[in-house]
Design an enzyme around this catalytic site. Structure first.
Site, PDB file in Angstrom:
ATOM      1  N   ASP A  51     -19.149  -5.259 -35.807  1.00  0.00           N
ATOM      2  CA  ASP A  51     -18.355  -5.939 -36.993  1.00  0.00           C
ATOM      3  C   ASP A  51     -17.409  -7.037 -36.184  1.00  0.00           C
ATOM      4  O   ASP A  51     -16.778  -6.636 -35.136  1.00  0.00           O
ATOM      5  CB  ASP A  51     -17.515  -5.104 -37.723  1.00  0.00           C
ATOM      6  CG  ASP A  51     -17.201  -5.422 -39.037  1.00  0.00           C
ATOM      7  OD1 ASP A  51     -17.480  -6.775 -39.499  1.00  0.00           O
ATOM      8  OD2 ASP A  51     -16.251  -4.867 -39.837  1.00  0.00           O
ATOM      9  N   GLY A  52     -16.924  -8.069 -36.917  1.00  0.00           N
ATOM     10  CA  GLY A  52     -16.059  -9.261 -36.357  1.00  0.00           C
ATOM     11  C   GLY A  52     -16.781 -10.277 -35.999  1.00  0.00           C
ATOM     12  O   GLY A  52     -15.877 -11.019 -35.349  1.00  0.00           O
ATOM     13  N   HIS A 110     -21.805 -15.112 -35.187  1.00  0.00           N
ATOM     14  CA  HIS A 110     -23.093 -14.326 -35.195  1.00  0.00           C
ATOM     15  C   HIS A 110     -23.970 -14.425 -34.164  1.00  0.00           C
ATOM     16  O   HIS A 110     -24.449 -13.655 -33.167  1.00  0.00           O
ATOM     17  CB  HIS A 110     -23.950 -14.480 -36.253  1.00  0.00           C
ATOM     18  CG  HIS A 110     -23.322 -14.142 -37.600  1.00  0.00           C
ATOM     19  ND1 HIS A 110     -22.887 -12.865 -38.022  1.00  0.00           N
ATOM     20  CD2 HIS A 110     -23.138 -14.815 -39.155  1.00  0.00           C
ATOM     21  CE1 HIS A 110     -22.074 -12.851 -39.109  1.00  0.00           C
ATOM     22  NE2 HIS A 110     -22.547 -13.869 -39.705  1.00  0.00           N
ATOM     23  N   SER A 125     -28.060  -3.378 -46.488  1.00  0.00           N
ATOM     24  CA  SER A 125     -28.558  -4.024 -47.909  1.00  0.00           C
ATOM     25  C   SER A 125     -27.449  -4.549 -48.670  1.00  0.00           C
ATOM     26  O   SER A 125     -27.564  -5.246 -49.712  1.00  0.00           O
ATOM     27  CB  SER A 125     -29.063  -2.641 -48.594  1.00  0.00           C
ATOM     28  OG  SER A 125     -28.511  -1.373 -48.137  1.00  0.00           O
ATOM     29  N   TRP A 146     -26.751  -8.846 -48.545  1.00  0.00           N
ATOM     30  CA  TRP A 146     -27.310  -9.952 -49.267  1.00  0.00           C
ATOM     31  C   TRP A 146     -26.137 -10.533 -50.067  1.00  0.00           C
ATOM     32  O   TRP A 146     -26.557 -11.634 -50.633  1.00  0.00           O
ATOM     33  CB  TRP A 146     -28.251  -9.343 -50.282  1.00  0.00           C
ATOM     34  CG  TRP A 146     -29.488  -8.612 -49.473  1.00  0.00           C
ATOM     35  CD1 TRP A 146     -29.911  -7.510 -49.181  1.00  0.00           C
ATOM     36  CD2 TRP A 146     -30.807  -9.676 -49.124  1.00  0.00           C
ATOM     37  NE1 TRP A 146     -31.062  -7.537 -48.524  1.00  0.00           N
ATOM     38  CE2 TRP A 146     -31.606  -8.594 -48.389  1.00  0.00           C
ATOM     39  CE3 TRP A 146     -30.949 -10.938 -48.996  1.00  0.00           C
ATOM     40  CZ2 TRP A 146     -32.771  -8.967 -47.971  1.00  0.00           C
ATOM     41  CZ3 TRP A 146     -32.076 -11.336 -48.365  1.00  0.00           C
ATOM     42  CH2 TRP A 146     -32.989 -10.437 -47.820  1.00  0.00           C
ATOM     43  N   LEU A 166     -35.399   3.639 -23.291  1.00  0.00           N
ATOM     44  CA  LEU A 166     -34.479   3.206 -24.248  1.00  0.00           C
ATOM     45  C   LEU A 166     -34.999   3.163 -25.498  1.00  0.00           C
ATOM     46  O   LEU A 166     -35.810   2.264 -25.765  1.00  0.00           O
ATOM     47  CB  LEU A 166     -33.659   2.274 -23.557  1.00  0.00           C
ATOM     48  CG  LEU A 166     -32.288   1.908 -24.977  1.00  0.00           C
ATOM     49  CD1 LEU A 166     -31.470   3.077 -25.067  1.00  0.00           C
ATOM     50  CD2 LEU A 166     -31.758   0.408 -24.611  1.00  0.00           C
ATOM     51  N   ARG A 183     -14.498   2.528 -41.496  1.00  0.00           N
ATOM     52  CA  ARG A 183     -15.507   2.903 -42.502  1.00  0.00           C
ATOM     53  C   ARG A 183     -16.889   3.141 -42.031  1.00  0.00           C
ATOM     54  O   ARG A 183     -16.929   2.494 -40.753  1.00  0.00           O
ATOM     55  CB  ARG A 183     -15.484   1.830 -43.437  1.00  0.00           C
ATOM     56  CG  ARG A 183     -14.259   1.628 -44.427  1.00  0.00           C
ATOM     57  CD  ARG A 183     -14.639   0.788 -45.622  1.00  0.00           C
ATOM     58  NE  ARG A 183     -14.771  -0.939 -45.206  1.00  0.00           N
ATOM     59  CZ  ARG A 183     -14.233  -1.643 -44.620  1.00  0.00           C
ATOM     60  NH1 ARG A 183     -12.969  -1.303 -44.486  1.00  0.00           N
ATOM     61  NH2 ARG A 183     -14.659  -2.943 -44.123  1.00  0.00           N
ATOM     62  N   GLU A 214     -19.352  12.121 -33.733  1.00  0.00           N
ATOM     63  CA  GLU A 214     -18.192  11.686 -33.340  1.00  0.00           C
ATOM     64  C   GLU A 214     -17.979  10.214 -33.750  1.00  0.00           C
ATOM     65  O   GLU A 214     -18.842   9.371 -33.643  1.00  0.00           O
ATOM     66  CB  GLU A 214     -17.750  11.543 -31.939  1.00  0.00           C
ATOM     67  CG  GLU A 214     -18.033  13.181 -31.309  1.00  0.00           C
ATOM     68  CD  GLU A 214     -16.846  13.993 -31.776  1.00  0.00           C
ATOM     69  OE1 GLU A 214     -15.757  13.522 -31.944  1.00  0.00           O
ATOM     70  OE2 GLU A 214     -16.888  15.169 -31.859  1.00  0.00           O
TER      71      GLU A 214
HETATM   72  C1  IPE Z   1     -20.768  -8.436 -38.246  1.00  0.00           C
HETATM   73  O1  IPE Z   1     -19.771  -9.437 -38.522  1.00  0.00           O
HETATM   74  C2  IPE Z   1     -21.982  -9.207 -38.496  1.00  0.00           C
HETATM   75  C3  IPE Z   1     -23.161  -8.561 -39.220  1.00  0.00           C
HETATM   76  C4  IPE Z   1     -22.965  -8.787 -40.555  1.00  0.00           C
HETATM   77  C5  IPE Z   1     -24.125  -7.876 -38.693  1.00  0.00           C
HETATM   78  P1  IPE Z   1     -19.163 -10.152 -39.953  1.00  0.00           P
HETATM   79  O2  IPE Z   1     -19.913 -11.220 -40.311  1.00  0.00           O
HETATM   80  O3  IPE Z   1     -18.721  -8.657 -40.648  1.00  0.00           O
HETATM   81  O4  IPE Z   1     -17.713 -10.470 -39.458  1.00  0.00           O
HETATM   82  P2  IPE Z   1     -16.415 -10.317 -40.117  1.00  0.00           P
HETATM   83  O5  IPE Z   1     -16.087  -8.930 -40.563  1.00  0.00           O
HETATM   84  O6  IPE Z   1     -16.176 -11.309 -40.949  1.00  0.00           O
HETATM   85  O7  IPE Z   1     -15.310 -10.878 -38.977  1.00  0.00           O
HETATM   86 MG    MG Z   2     -17.500  -7.595 -41.401  1.00  0.00          MG
END
Ligand code: IPE
Ligand code: MG
Length: 222
Positions: free
Chosen positions: A2-3, A19, A48, A51, A113, A176, A189
């Site tokens: 995420d992020g 991305h 999912s 989308w 792996l 989350r 964990e």
């Molecule tokens: C995660 O980054 C990329 C995916 C969807 C796999 P985000 O696109 O959710 O990035 P933020 O949360 O907007 O920073």
């Molecule tokens: Mg995100």
């Protein structure tokens, strides 16, 4: 993972480039996981719920899977990586399904792996679809409902044959599960890391693993 979006926004870049940078991290972390002796690595790369994002961004994310496979499949294969994709195939474009099938086929004999990519994946849908197929097998008499175990039910999940995760890492400070491996995460964990996914490095993975090693897991026993 995420992020990506926030990473891009902080640099006044389009989300697409966040991305893209995230895919570089994937490549590094897959390699790092292999070096650390991790046998199973699951990446949540398209949920999912994704989308619901604008169509351009959905297309970017679809394109990145394609590009990742095109650029890295050979190297993954040579490094003994077994690629498996979990999630709903229906709803994906036929050419994406081809790419997925091909990646799985090409690497199916590898066992250094296991790289599991959750793509068009949602935990509730997975459990619900499994329950439907399970119920159907009971209805047609293939299974007797009293004789079945949880292990029998798990065979209906997308993760059939894949062990439950020991450790789940989520980057970017969100705390989350967001519909990730709901059944399988029962005793995992959890490790939440402030870094945005494109900034996540081998050192961060090592930190998460050593944090994990320090925790006492009792699976409900004492
Ligand atoms: C995660 O980054 C990329 C995916 C969807 C796999 P985000 O696109 O959710 O990035 P933020 O949360 O907007 O920073
Ligand atoms: Mg995100």
């Amino acid at each position: 993972m995420d992020g990506n979006g926030r990473w891009a926004a902080a640099r006044h870049l389009p989300r697409r480039l966040g991305h893209r940078q995230g895919v570089e991290t994937v490549r590094n972390i897959v390699r790092a996981a292999g070096d650390l002796g991790i046998r199973y690595l699951t990446l949540y790369s398209f949920s999912s719920e994704n989308w619901k994002r604008p169509v351009d961004e959905v297309n970017d994310l679809m394109g990145l899977l394609q590009e990742f496979v095109r650029r890295h499949l050979k190297e993954l294969d040579e490094n003994g990586v077994n690629v498996r994709i979990i999630g709903e195939r229906s709803g994906l474009a036929p050419h994406i399904i081809d790419i997925i099938d091909n990646a799985e086929r090409q690497t199916r004999n590898n066992d250094r792996l296991f790289l599991v990519i959750a793509f068009n994946y949602g935990g509730r849908t997975e459990i619900f679809e499994a329950a439907k197929r399970f119920a159907n097998d009971v209805a047609i008499g293939k299974l007797g409902v009293d004789a079945v175990s949880q292990a029998d039910f798990e065979c209906y999940l997308d993760t059939k044959g894949i062990p439950d995760p020991d450790l789940i890492i989520r980057t970017s400070g969100e705390q989350r599960l967001s519909n990730f491996l709901l059944w399988q995460a029962a005793y995992a964990e959890l490790f939440f890391c402030e870094k945005l996914w494109p900034d996540f490095r081998k050192e961060d993975l090592e930190q998460a693993v050593s944090h994990f090693a320090g925790r006492e897991r009792r699976f409900g026993a004492r």
